[in-house]
Write a protein that holds these residues in place. Sequence first.
Motif, short mmCIF file in Angstrom:
data_model
loop_
_atom_site.label_atom_id
_atom_site.label_comp_id
_atom_site.label_asym_id
_atom_site.label_seq_id
_atom_site.Cartn_x
_atom_site.Cartn_y
_atom_site.Cartn_z
N GLN A 27 0.83 -1.21 0.00
CA GLN A 27 0.00 0.00 0.00
C GLN A 27 0.87 1.26 0.00
O GLN A 27 0.57 2.22 -0.71
N ALA A 28 1.95 1.24 0.78
CA ALA A 28 2.85 2.39 0.79
C ALA A 28 3.51 2.58 -0.57
O ALA A 28 3.64 3.71 -1.06
N HIS A 29 3.89 1.47 -1.20
CA HIS A 29 4.48 1.54 -2.54
C HIS A 29 3.47 2.08 -3.55
O HIS A 29 3.81 2.91 -4.40
N LEU A 30 2.22 1.62 -3.45
CA LEU A 30 1.17 2.09 -4.34
C LEU A 30 0.90 3.59 -4.14
O LEU A 30 0.72 4.33 -5.11
N ASP A 31 0.88 4.03 -2.90
CA ASP A 31 0.71 5.46 -2.61
C ASP A 31 1.84 6.28 -3.21
O ASP A 31 1.62 7.35 -3.77
N ARG A 32 3.06 5.75 -3.10
CA ARG A 32 4.22 6.43 -3.67
C ARG A 32 4.11 6.50 -5.20
O ARG A 32 4.38 7.54 -5.80
N LEU A 33 3.67 5.41 -5.83
CA LEU A 33 3.50 5.41 -7.28
C LEU A 33 2.39 6.37 -7.72
O LEU A 33 2.52 7.06 -8.74
N ASN A 34 1.30 6.43 -6.95
CA ASN A 34 0.22 7.37 -7.28
C ASN A 34 0.70 8.81 -7.17
O ASN A 34 0.35 9.65 -8.01
N ALA A 35 1.50 9.11 -6.16
CA ALA A 35 2.03 10.46 -6.00
C ALA A 35 2.97 10.80 -7.16
O ALA A 35 2.93 11.91 -7.71
N GLU A 36 3.79 9.84 -7.55
CA GLU A 36 4.70 10.07 -8.67
C GLU A 36 3.93 10.26 -9.97
O GLU A 36 4.27 11.12 -10.78
N TRP A 37 2.88 9.48 -10.17
CA TRP A 37 2.06 9.61 -11.37
C TRP A 37 1.40 10.99 -11.41
O TRP A 37 1.37 11.63 -12.46
N ALA A 38 0.88 11.44 -10.28
CA ALA A 38 0.26 12.76 -10.23
C ALA A 38 1.30 13.85 -10.51
O ALA A 38 1.00 14.83 -11.21
N TYR A 39 2.51 13.68 -10.00
CA TYR A 39 3.57 14.66 -10.24
C TYR A 39 3.95 14.70 -11.72
O TYR A 39 4.13 15.78 -12.30
N LEU A 40 4.08 13.52 -12.33
CA LEU A 40 4.50 13.47 -13.73
C LEU A 40 3.40 13.93 -14.69
O LEU A 40 3.70 14.33 -15.81
N ASN A 41 2.16 13.86 -14.29
CA ASN A 41 1.04 14.22 -15.17
C ASN A 41 0.48 15.60 -14.89
O ASN A 41 -0.68 15.87 -15.21
N ARG A 42 1.27 16.48 -14.32
CA ARG A 42 0.82 17.85 -14.11
C ARG A 42 0.61 18.51 -15.47
O ARG A 42 1.43 18.33 -16.39
#
Length: 118
Positions: free
Chosen positions: A45-60
């Motif tokens: 879950q922590a890894h998934l949260d980290r990936l979601n945050a990275e995805w949101a950052y990259l898709n600004r």
Amino acid sequence: MKGLISVGLALLVMGLSFWAYRENYATQASLGVVRGLKAEIAATQAHLDRLNAEWAYLNRPDRLRDLAELNFRRLELLPLRPEAFAGVEQVAMPPAPGAVASELIVSSEAPGGTEEPL
């Protein structure tokens, strides 16, 4: 007779205590597996949260706009405009269910020259 009952009860108590001992260790082992699974779920879950945050950052939007401008010659990307999308009237709709059944029945005449009712 009392001696036989006493021995039987003693064997019964020993058997039940052995069973309880085995069940206790089986339960402890199962709880250990559950703890391990919970830890693995938390890490995933922590890894998934980290990936979601990275995805949101990259898709600004501003970052994507800058990348599109930077790579315009190679990718030939254009900004999205409402005119680029088709209207609802241009979308091919599936035929109505009754229309399909009527198209399947072409002739009421059977291939042998005899007519059969539908």
